[in-house]
Structure formats: C-alpha cells, structure tokens
Design a protein around this motif. Structure first.
Motif, PDB file in Angstrom:
ATOM      1  N   ASP A   1       0.821  29.048 -14.196  1.00  0.00           N
ATOM      2  CA  ASP A   1      -0.496  28.896 -13.662  1.00  0.00           C
ATOM      3  C   ASP A   1      -0.887  27.256 -12.926  1.00  0.00           C
ATOM      4  N   ILE A   2       0.015  26.641 -13.118  1.00  0.00           N
ATOM      5  CA  ILE A   2      -0.026  25.208 -12.507  1.00  0.00           C
ATOM      6  C   ILE A   2       0.469  25.369 -11.204  1.00  0.00           C
ATOM      7  N   ILE A   3      -0.082  24.883 -10.156  1.00  0.00           N
ATOM      8  CA  ILE A   3      -0.074  24.775  -8.790  1.00  0.00           C
ATOM      9  C   ILE A   3       0.549  23.302  -8.622  1.00  0.00           C
ATOM     10  N   GLN A   4       1.655  23.452  -7.640  1.00  0.00           N
ATOM     11  CA  GLN A   4       2.073  22.201  -7.245  1.00  0.00           C
ATOM     12  C   GLN A   4       1.518  21.853  -5.742  1.00  0.00           C
ATOM     13  N   ALA A   5       1.152  20.996  -5.294  1.00  0.00           N
ATOM     14  CA  ALA A   5       0.369  20.589  -4.294  1.00  0.00           C
ATOM     15  C   ALA A   5       0.538  19.102  -3.585  1.00  0.00           C
TER      16      ALA A   5
END
Length: 617
Positions: free
Chosen positions: A177-181
């Motif tokens: 669920d963790i988005i890398q941006a």
C-alpha cells in the motif's frame, strides 16, 4: 452538474454511469515541515493539467512571499483538479494543502475536517517525525482513509527500507500500500492519483436534504468583500439563493458561488460533497466565522454542523502601533488578518509606555513572528510587540482563582497565595548521538524526562514534560542547532502546576516600564534582569543626567546598570585665572544636573523596545 450520462463516463461499447458525488474525492496532505509537500502538490497540479507549464512556479500553492522566502506553508490552500482515471471516468479531486510546522496545527485540523482521506507524506531521507505523528492521529480521529507515500526516493541518502518499516510500525498497513514517489522528478505521481480515486471514499451526503455547508477558511478581498471557502455536506447551493450564517443569524444573497482552481472559477450550482467558495458581499469580518454553517433561509437546516474545536493560544503578547493615531487602522488590519488566520485572537489593552494597543494570543513564537511580518507586508502596519508570555492562574489569599495574561494583572505578593503555570507534553524524535545535549537543554528548561523509546537503531523518541513559558523564546531554535537540524519537536497542552514565579519589573530612574515587565521563575529572575539591564544600557541614548536602569522583584533591586550623563565642558571659556572660578562653574553644573535628574523623564525610543525583546536567552 448534470445528472445525465457524462461523455467522460462512457467506455467504448459499455455505458458507465456514476452519480457526480461518487466522482468526488476530498483529500489533504499530512507531513512534517520540509518533507516536500508543496513540491509534490505542484506535480499533482501539473499531471492533471490544472496549471499550464508556463504558469507553474515552485511551491505554486504557497502564494505568499513569506511562504516562499522561508520555504514553509503557513496557510491551508484548497484547489480542485480534474483527473481522468483508467476506468475512463473523470474524477473531481479537491486537494486541501496543509502546513507542517507545529505552530500551524490549527490550520491542519480545519483541513482534516473538510476531507475523507489524507496522503501521509514521509521524507525518505529523514523518516517519520514528530509533527507527522501528531497530524496522523488527528486524521485518524476523523476516520480519514490514509494513503502512505514515501517522498524523495530519488535522493542518494534515501533510507527506503527503514522508512517503510517505520510506516508499517506506525499504521500497520500492507507494504504494497506504500507508494514510492519523488516530487522533484514526478515519479509515482500517477500511482498517487490512482490510489486517491481507488482508496479514498467519495463524500457522504444527501443532495435532497436541507443545505448544510461548513466554512473552513475565508479571505478578505478589498473589492468583493469576504470570500468564504466552504465544503457542502448536504443539499445544493445555487447562485442567487438566500442563505443564512447560522452562528450570527445574518441573511445574505449568494451573489457568486464557484470552485477553487488557480483562480476563483464561478459556477451556477454546487452540490453536496463538493468544495468551493461563496461571495455574499459581506464586508465586516465579525460576520463570517470559520467553523460556521451556511444554510438556506427558506427550508433551511435547523442543525448546525460540528465546527472546529476552539483555538487555545499558547503565547500572549501586546501588539501596539508605533503612532497612537494608527490604533483603529491596526484594529481593522487584525480583523482582516483574523479572517485568513482563525487561530489569531486579540482584545484591546493599554500601556503607560506604549499607549493603546491589543493583547494578542498566538499558537507559538513562529506564529507571532509571521503575524507581525504579515501586518507589515499586507497591511502596512509597523507594530511594537511586548515581551511574549503565557497565561497563568493565580490564587489570592481569599481563595479566589483567576487568569493572569499580563504581569500587571498579578496581585501584590502580600495578597498572593499561589501561581500556577501551564505545562506541556513534549515529544522529540532525534538521532541517538544528540540525546545528551537535548536532555541537558530540557533539564535546563526545568523539564522532566518521562520516557525514552528507540523507534529504530538510528532514531529515538524522548518524551518530556516542560513548562510552556520555558519553550516560548528560543527552545525550538536551540533544539535545531544542537541537533544539527535532526531533532523534530511536537507538543500538546498538559495541565497547570504551582510554580515559584515572580514579577520582574524594569525601572528607569525609579519609574516602572510596564512594557518590559515579565513573569519569570525566581531562580532565573536575576539572570534575565541582568541581561535586560545590560542590553538597555547599550541601547538607550545618553541624556544630560545620569540614568539608573534597575531590575526589581517587588521592592528588592536584583540588577543595576548606570548610564553616565553627557558632560558639557563649562570651564572651556576660562583662560587662566583663579582655580576658584572653575570650581564655582563646576559646582553650579553639578547642582543643575541634580535638579535635572529629579525632574527629567527618560524617553525610550520605540526601536529600543524591539531590540530589547530580542533577548539572546
């Protein structure tokens, strides 16, 4: 908005329809100061074509010069974006940008009340910090859907795995669920937009119900009056409708309604679930209250929405105009500023040294500094601020307990039984190598260490209880300097505790200067008294007579400095002759100086007040 089928909602051969309200997403961004929130907001605006490449500047939503200069967000900013999702439907995304500094947490609480979801933004190079945790708990209290995002993953020193573990420990989500941006390169922005549509629920509300719109912000426009930013909870608002502000009971026409793009964008109808603005031609700031509910005059709602909690100022200071005739202008400026900054509270007060002014309540020292700067830049008001202090409770010998906001309100020591000062619960997250220096600082500020927890091998959380008065002046700056910027700080009010506080008076030739008096702890009174006296000696101009600068607690003088008199050479005209002639002239001068000192009053230049108050504690 049409309730028929939308062209954007049709896929080839498969008609798809969603009610307009189901295609709205209201969200905010939660982050600590300097975690790249404004930069990521720029990328979201760019990706949804809300702003053209030509108009894009860094920190687009931070439209104050002050925000750009300091690199911080001071105000919440709302903006609407249109995003075409992979299902072919066009979604309306309302982003309410929020500040990250502890002093502006009230702005965050108002943004959260108008949203259904939040992006939890964490810097990959710094990890989770105190203000992030504080704002996250605020969002969870409002049942917001949290989307975790790790920002700045393109940096060389990014600790992606460590930060992922910290987020998993904090909110217990699935690692996928963790988005890398990266706000800088635009990496992950499409994933974020997609997650906003898929994970954040559409607003709940009934378009058929009586109108209920929550005012979450407002701003004064000198041509059009007050522009109120609203979130429609229930009902439909049309241009020209007759509306009532439930808090004041005043009725107006909705002259213009619209949505918040880069500029105000008028529309004919606003439906439940949407975020927009309303202009009613109101010119008086007292008539628009943040947290108020707007409803229709005819068939309106009888129930007001739950507004925001009332703001509790932490720091108080007197704000005075440099020229007394500017008093009314200052009142008007503060009222207009209060519209845009609901956490500012003020009431009139007078001072023998500074004349008429206002007693203002602030959320912290940075808030005080920003308000002072905004008064100067936006309203052309140059002001003098008295010694900042906090609110105390005093109990007299009769057993009566009352609030003390200024040192002059403290009763005579012979009638005083007890003074209680506010304490706070402080949370500091830092690297282990700075524990010693941070503990020394907190103990010097009369702090009590309550807990020490290692969050990871390289991060430790220290929990202290501290007197609020001790952190008002320079605590945050010193904390940042001794930890080389690696310590993050957050606090919440705790309780009031009895303390040995005394009123420190500053006297010039025996006369009290009320603008410089302060309530201080007895153990520190002598140190602060000496510091102020020394600074005044350096700043005050010499007079024809001797000036005695004294710091006193009641009748006891605890520090003194003397400014010697300017000396005119009265014997210059005596060429030779008897010595008694010269002595006679000198004696006459001495008598004159004695008399002058008896009747001479010391004028303190306005600039001196400003400089004395910048005590390097």
């Amino acid at each position: 908005m049409s309730k028929g089928k939308s062209l954007a909602g049709l896929r080839v051969g498969i008609p798809v329809y969603l009610h307009p309200m189901k295609r709205i997403r209201n969200f905010c961004v939660i982050a600590h100061i300097d975690h790249g929130k404004s930069t990521l907001s720029d990328r979201l605006l760019q990706s949804t074509n809300t702003i053209s490449e030509r108009d894009l500047v860094e920190q687009t939503l931070d439209n104050m010069d002050l925000e750009r200069e300091r690199g911080i967000t001071i105000k919440s900013h709302a903006i609407q974006m249109q995003y075409t999702h992979t299902d072919g439907l066009v979604y309306t995304l309302n982003l309410i940008d929020t500040p990250g500094h502890v002093d502006f947490s009230y702005e965050v609480s108002r943004s959260i009340a108008a949203c259904e979801g939040a992006l939890l933004l964490v810097d990959a190079t710094q990890g989770i910090q105190a203000q992030t945790i504080s704002n996250l708990y605020l969002a969870l209290e409002h049942d917001l859907e949290i989307i975790p995002v790790i920002n700045k993953v393109d940096m060389d020193n990014a600790m992606i795995e460590d930060v992922t573990d910290q987020i998993l420990d904090l909110i217990g989500c699935d690692p996928d669920d963790i988005i890398q941006a990266s706000g800088k390169t635009g990496l992950g922005v499409q994933d974020i937009l997609s997650a906003i549509v898929q994970r954040i629920p559409p607003p709940k509300g009934d378009p058929e119900a009586p109108l209920q719109a929550l005012i979450f912000d407002s701003v004064f426009n000198s041509f059009r009056g007050i522009v109120a930013n609203i979130r429609l909870i229930n009902g439909v608002l049309r241009q020209g409708d007759k509306v009532r502000f439930m808090h004041t009971g005043k009725e107006y026409d909705a002259n213009e309604i619209g949505i918040l793009r880069m500029d105000l964008s008028p529309v004919k109808v606003l439906e439940a679930g949407n975020v927009g603005y309303i202009i009613t031609g109101v010119k008086t700031s007292r008539e628009v209250k943040v947290g108020d509910t707007i409803t229709h005059v005819a068939n309106g709602s009888s129930e007001a929405l739950q507004g925001f909690q009332h703001v509790k100022p932490m720091v108080f200071a007197g704000v005075f105009p440099i020229e007394n005739e500017d008093f009314e202008d200052l009142r008007e400026s503060l009222e207009k500023l209060q519209l845009n900054d609901a956490s500012l509270v003020f009431e009139p007060e007078s001072s023998t040294a500074l004349g008429f002014g206002f007693r203002c309540g602030f959320l912290g020292m940075l808030h005080l500094e920003i308000v002072q700067e905004r008064l100067s830049r936006e309203f052309n008001q140059e002001v003098i601020t008295t010694v900042p202090n906090v609110s105390y409770f005093a109990t007299n010998t009769k057993g009566e307990r009352f609030v003390v906001n200024t040192p002059s309100e403290l009763p005579d020591p012979s009638h005083l039984k007890m003074v209680e000062e506010p304490w706070i619960h402080a949370q500091i997250i830092t690297k282990p190598e700075f524990i010693g220096t941070i503990m020394t600082l907190c103990l010097e500020k009369r702090g009590l260490l309550k807990k020490q927890t290692y969050l990871t091998q390289h991060r430790v959380e220290l929990t202290f209880e501290l007197p609020l008065a001790e952190i008002v002046f320079d605590f945050y700056d010193r904390l940042k300097s001794i930890s080389r910027g690696y310590a993050s700080f957050d606090y919440s009010p705790l309780d009031y505790r009895a303390a040995d506080l005394v009123k420190l008076d500053i006297k010039l030739n025996g006369e009290d200067v009320d603008a410089l008096s302060a309530l201080v702890h007895r153990d520190k009174a002598e140190y602060i008294g000496r510091k102020i006296c020394k600074k005044l000696k350096d700043l005050l101009p010499k007079q024809q007579f001797v000036i005695a600068i004294q710091a006193a607690i009641g009748a006891k003088i605890i520090a003194r400095e003397t400014i010697s008199a300017m000396r005119k050479d009265v014997t210059a005209k005596c060429y030779g002759g008897d010595i008694t002639r010269k002595r006679k002239l000198l004696e006459k001068q001495k008598e004159g100086k004695k008399k002058m000192r008896q009747i001479g009053s010391v004028e303190v230049p306005q600039k001196t007040f400003l400089q004395v108050l910048k005590l390097d504690e």
